[in-house]
Scaffold this motif. Structure first.
Motif, PDB file in Angstrom:
ATOM      1  N   ILE A 167     -11.265  11.535  -0.218  1.00 17.06           N
ATOM      2  CA  ILE A 167      -9.973  11.619  -0.894  1.00 17.06           C
ATOM      3  C   ILE A 167      -9.220  12.905  -0.572  1.00 17.06           C
ATOM      4  O   ILE A 167      -7.992  12.884  -0.416  1.00 17.06           O
ATOM      5  CB  ILE A 167     -10.104  11.389  -2.426  1.00 17.06           C
ATOM      6  CG1 ILE A 167      -8.750  11.059  -3.045  1.00 17.06           C
ATOM      7  CG2 ILE A 167     -10.740  12.561  -3.109  1.00 17.06           C
ATOM      8  CD1 ILE A 167      -8.185   9.742  -2.642  1.00 17.06           C
ATOM      9  N   LYS A 168      -9.899  14.026  -0.437  1.00 13.73           N
ATOM     10  CA  LYS A 168      -9.206  15.289  -0.132  1.00 13.73           C
ATOM     11  C   LYS A 168      -8.521  15.217   1.223  1.00 13.73           C
ATOM     12  O   LYS A 168      -7.384  15.670   1.373  1.00 13.73           O
ATOM     13  CB  LYS A 168     -10.170  16.468  -0.207  1.00 13.73           C
ATOM     14  CG  LYS A 168     -10.530  16.842  -1.633  1.00 13.73           C
ATOM     15  CD  LYS A 168     -11.378  18.075  -1.698  1.00 13.73           C
ATOM     16  CE  LYS A 168     -11.703  18.362  -3.156  1.00 13.73           C
ATOM     17  NZ  LYS A 168     -12.522  19.553  -3.308  1.00 13.73           N
ATOM     18  N   ALA A 169      -9.177  14.628   2.205  1.00 11.38           N
ATOM     19  CA  ALA A 169      -8.573  14.491   3.538  1.00 11.38           C
ATOM     20  C   ALA A 169      -7.357  13.561   3.485  1.00 11.38           C
ATOM     21  O   ALA A 169      -6.347  13.814   4.146  1.00 11.38           O
ATOM     22  CB  ALA A 169      -9.607  13.968   4.546  1.00 11.38           C
ATOM     23  N   VAL A 170      -7.425  12.511   2.678  1.00 12.00           N
ATOM     24  CA  VAL A 170      -6.301  11.577   2.531  1.00 12.00           C
ATOM     25  C   VAL A 170      -5.135  12.277   1.836  1.00 12.00           C
ATOM     26  O   VAL A 170      -3.977  12.130   2.246  1.00 12.00           O
ATOM     27  CB  VAL A 170      -6.725  10.297   1.780  1.00 12.00           C
ATOM     28  CG1 VAL A 170      -5.528   9.431   1.451  1.00 12.00           C
ATOM     29  CG2 VAL A 170      -7.750   9.528   2.591  1.00 12.00           C
ATOM     30  N   VAL A 204      -5.407   0.338  -0.564  1.00 12.13           N
ATOM     31  CA  VAL A 204      -6.432   0.750   0.394  1.00 12.13           C
ATOM     32  C   VAL A 204      -7.508   1.474  -0.402  1.00 12.13           C
ATOM     33  O   VAL A 204      -7.211   2.400  -1.161  1.00 12.13           O
ATOM     34  CB  VAL A 204      -5.840   1.670   1.481  1.00 12.13           C
ATOM     35  CG1 VAL A 204      -6.924   2.170   2.421  1.00 12.13           C
ATOM     36  CG2 VAL A 204      -4.749   0.951   2.257  1.00 12.13           C
ATOM     37  N   ALA A 205      -8.748   1.040  -0.242  1.00 10.35           N
ATOM     38  CA  ALA A 205      -9.859   1.682  -0.948  1.00 10.35           C
ATOM     39  C   ALA A 205     -10.262   2.947  -0.191  1.00 10.35           C
ATOM     40  O   ALA A 205     -10.531   2.900   1.011  1.00 10.35           O
ATOM     41  CB  ALA A 205     -11.040   0.719  -1.053  1.00 10.35           C
ATOM     42  N   GLY A 226      -9.247  -1.678   6.964  1.00  6.79           N
ATOM     43  CA  GLY A 226     -10.556  -1.378   6.403  1.00  6.79           C
ATOM     44  C   GLY A 226     -10.691  -2.062   5.057  1.00  6.79           C
ATOM     45  O   GLY A 226     -10.042  -3.071   4.784  1.00  6.79           O
ATOM     46  N   THR A 227     -11.516  -1.492   4.204  1.00  8.94           N
ATOM     47  CA  THR A 227     -11.747  -2.070   2.885  1.00  8.94           C
ATOM     48  C   THR A 227     -10.524  -1.849   1.997  1.00  8.94           C
ATOM     49  O   THR A 227     -10.015  -0.739   1.895  1.00  8.94           O
ATOM     50  CB  THR A 227     -12.986  -1.436   2.225  1.00  8.94           C
ATOM     51  OG1 THR A 227     -14.088  -1.531   3.131  1.00  8.94           O
ATOM     52  CG2 THR A 227     -13.328  -2.129   0.918  1.00  8.94           C
ATOM     53  N   CYS A 228     -10.052  -2.925   1.391  1.00  9.49           N
ATOM     54  CA  CYS A 228      -8.917  -2.867   0.475  1.00  9.49           C
ATOM     55  C   CYS A 228      -9.283  -3.536  -0.830  1.00  9.49           C
ATOM     56  O   CYS A 228     -10.248  -4.296  -0.908  1.00  9.49           O
ATOM     57  CB  CYS A 228      -7.690  -3.567   1.073  1.00  9.49           C
ATOM     58  SG  CYS A 228      -6.904  -2.652   2.411  1.00  9.49           S
ATOM     59  N   ARG A 229      -8.475  -3.252  -1.833  1.00 11.76           N
ATOM     60  CA  ARG A 229      -8.623  -3.891  -3.134  1.00 11.76           C
ATOM     61  C   ARG A 229      -7.327  -4.634  -3.409  1.00 11.76           C
ATOM     62  O   ARG A 229      -6.245  -4.087  -3.248  1.00 11.76           O
ATOM     63  CB  ARG A 229      -8.862  -2.811  -4.198  1.00 11.76           C
ATOM     64  CG  ARG A 229      -8.919  -3.274  -5.619  1.00 11.76           C
ATOM     65  CD  ARG A 229     -10.165  -3.974  -6.024  1.00 11.76           C
ATOM     66  NE  ARG A 229     -11.371  -3.171  -5.929  1.00 11.76           N
ATOM     67  CZ  ARG A 229     -12.581  -3.703  -6.058  1.00 11.76           C
ATOM     68  NH1 ARG A 229     -12.729  -4.991  -6.276  1.00 11.76           N
ATOM     69  NH2 ARG A 229     -13.642  -2.951  -5.969  1.00 11.76           N
ATOM     70  N   GLY A 230      -7.446  -5.885  -3.777  1.00 10.37           N
ATOM     71  CA  GLY A 230      -6.295  -6.664  -4.194  1.00 10.37           C
ATOM     72  C   GLY A 230      -6.454  -7.012  -5.661  1.00 10.37           C
ATOM     73  O   GLY A 230      -7.572  -7.156  -6.156  1.00 10.37           O
ATOM     74  N   SER A 231      -5.343  -7.111  -6.357  1.00  9.64           N
ATOM     75  CA  SER A 231      -5.385  -7.577  -7.742  1.00  9.64           C
ATOM     76  C   SER A 231      -4.085  -8.301  -8.015  1.00  9.64           C
ATOM     77  O   SER A 231      -3.084  -8.094  -7.320  1.00  9.64           O
ATOM     78  CB  SER A 231      -5.585  -6.413  -8.723  1.00  9.64           C
ATOM     79  OG  SER A 231      -4.514  -5.512  -8.651  1.00  9.64           O
ATOM     80  N   THR A 285       0.800  -1.224   0.000  1.00  8.57           N
ATOM     81  CA  THR A 285       0.000   0.000   0.000  1.00  8.57           C
ATOM     82  C   THR A 285       0.832   1.274   0.000  1.00  8.57           C
ATOM     83  O   THR A 285       0.340   2.328  -0.393  1.00  8.57           O
ATOM     84  CB  THR A 285      -0.944   0.017   1.214  1.00  8.57           C
ATOM     85  OG1 THR A 285      -0.154  -0.102   2.400  1.00  8.57           O
ATOM     86  CG2 THR A 285      -1.954  -1.121   1.136  1.00  8.57           C
ATOM     87  N   ALA A 286       2.072   1.216   0.435  1.00  6.30           N
ATOM     88  CA  ALA A 286       2.932   2.400   0.427  1.00  6.30           C
ATOM     89  C   ALA A 286       3.677   2.479  -0.904  1.00  6.30           C
ATOM     90  O   ALA A 286       3.988   1.455  -1.514  1.00  6.30           O
ATOM     91  CB  ALA A 286       3.919   2.343   1.589  1.00  6.30           C
ATOM     92  N   ALA A 287       3.975   3.696  -1.329  1.00  8.97           N
ATOM     93  CA  ALA A 287       4.600   3.913  -2.640  1.00  8.97           C
ATOM     94  C   ALA A 287       5.916   3.159  -2.802  1.00  8.97           C
ATOM     95  O   ALA A 287       6.245   2.707  -3.891  1.00  8.97           O
ATOM     96  CB  ALA A 287       4.818   5.404  -2.880  1.00  8.97           C
ATOM     97  N   GLU A 288       6.660   3.013  -1.718  1.00  5.86           N
ATOM     98  CA  GLU A 288       7.969   2.342  -1.814  1.00  5.86           C
ATOM     99  C   GLU A 288       7.870   0.821  -1.704  1.00  5.86           C
ATOM    100  O   GLU A 288       8.868   0.126  -1.880  1.00  5.86           O
ATOM    101  CB  GLU A 288       8.924   2.877  -0.732  1.00  5.86           C
ATOM    102  CG  GLU A 288       8.539   2.522   0.689  1.00  5.86           C
ATOM    103  CD  GLU A 288       7.511   3.462   1.323  1.00  5.86           C
ATOM    104  OE1 GLU A 288       7.207   3.250   2.509  1.00  5.86           O
ATOM    105  OE2 GLU A 288       7.007   4.383   0.662  1.00  5.86           O
ATOM    106  N   GLU A 289       6.693   0.297  -1.467  1.00  4.43           N
ATOM    107  CA  GLU A 289       6.541  -1.142  -1.258  1.00  4.43           C
ATOM    108  C   GLU A 289       6.358  -1.910  -2.571  1.00  4.43           C
ATOM    109  O   GLU A 289       5.239  -2.192  -3.007  1.00  4.43           O
ATOM    110  CB  GLU A 289       5.358  -1.428  -0.324  1.00  4.43           C
ATOM    111  CG  GLU A 289       5.598  -0.970   1.086  1.00  4.43           C
ATOM    112  CD  GLU A 289       4.410  -1.250   1.986  1.00  4.43           C
ATOM    113  OE1 GLU A 289       4.626  -1.341   3.202  1.00  4.43           O
ATOM    114  OE2 GLU A 289       3.265  -1.373   1.500  1.00  4.43           O
ATOM    115  N   ILE A 290       7.464  -2.256  -3.177  1.00  5.87           N
ATOM    116  CA  ILE A 290       7.470  -3.145  -4.340  1.00  5.87           C
ATOM    117  C   ILE A 290       8.591  -4.145  -4.078  1.00  5.87           C
ATOM    118  O   ILE A 290       9.762  -3.810  -4.101  1.00  5.87           O
ATOM    119  CB  ILE A 290       7.615  -2.400  -5.686  1.00  5.87           C
ATOM    120  CG1 ILE A 290       7.594  -3.399  -6.836  1.00  5.87           C
ATOM    121  CG2 ILE A 290       8.801  -1.483  -5.713  1.00  5.87           C
ATOM    122  CD1 ILE A 290       7.333  -2.784  -8.185  1.00  5.87           C
TER     123      ILE A 290
END
Length: 169
Positions: free
Chosen positions: A150-153, A143-144, A119-124, A65-70
């Protein structure tokens, strides 16, 4: 001319003896893939390191879920091992899943909606069938975020995004 006839006959015999691609049952393959994914998530919730990482192809990539997590399989395995060793990894419950296959039935992709500690997540992800076994080649966890939130995130992650994006300058 006789030589050509022999060559054509041998060629036809050769191609006739070749195994034609078997017609796959899309329904059956989807059920098998669904089972692989159910067992994969179950292995994490049971902290079964061997089964969890055994479902991943040797060249698998896990995108968190984090940008660096690959992570490669090895990197993700090393990161995750302490959680599994403590007997508590993560518990993702599948709410729905869609599975798609290519025409010959050896390559699949999917998306799933999950209930997680975040919470609610999306996996693919993507799976490949090798030696009659489905292996996960790539998994992406997101993370969905409801559109109304979205503005608060965006505001909440602005500082960390700025730090992360500096590495690309």
């Amino acid at each position: 001319m006789r030589k050509l006839g022999i060559i054509l006959s041998v060629s036809l015999l050769f191609f006739a003896c070749q195994e034609l691609p078997k017609k796959v049952s899309i329904t059956s393959e989807k059920a098998t893939i669904d089972s692989v994914l159910i067992n994969w998530h179950k292995a994490a919730s049971n902290a079964n390191y061997t089964n969890y990482f055994g479902a991943l192809d040797s060249s698998a990539v896990y995108i968190g879920t984090a940008a660096e997590e690959i992570w490669s399989k090895k990197q993700f395995s090393n990161f995750s091992k302490p959680y599994f060793d403590r007997g508590k990894a993560w518990d993702f419950k599948t709410l729905e899943r869609n599975v798609y296959l290519n025409e010959i039935g050896d390559f699949a992709w999917f998306d799933e909606l999950l209930n997680t500690w975040m919470g609610t997540c999306r996996g693919s992800g993507v799976l490949e069938k090798k030696n009659n076994t489905w292996k996960i080649k790539q998994y992406v966890l997101s993370v969905a975020i409801p559109n109304d939130d979205i503005k608060a995130v965006i505001t909440a992650k602005k500082k960390n995004d700025s730090i992360f994006l500096n590495s690309y300058k």
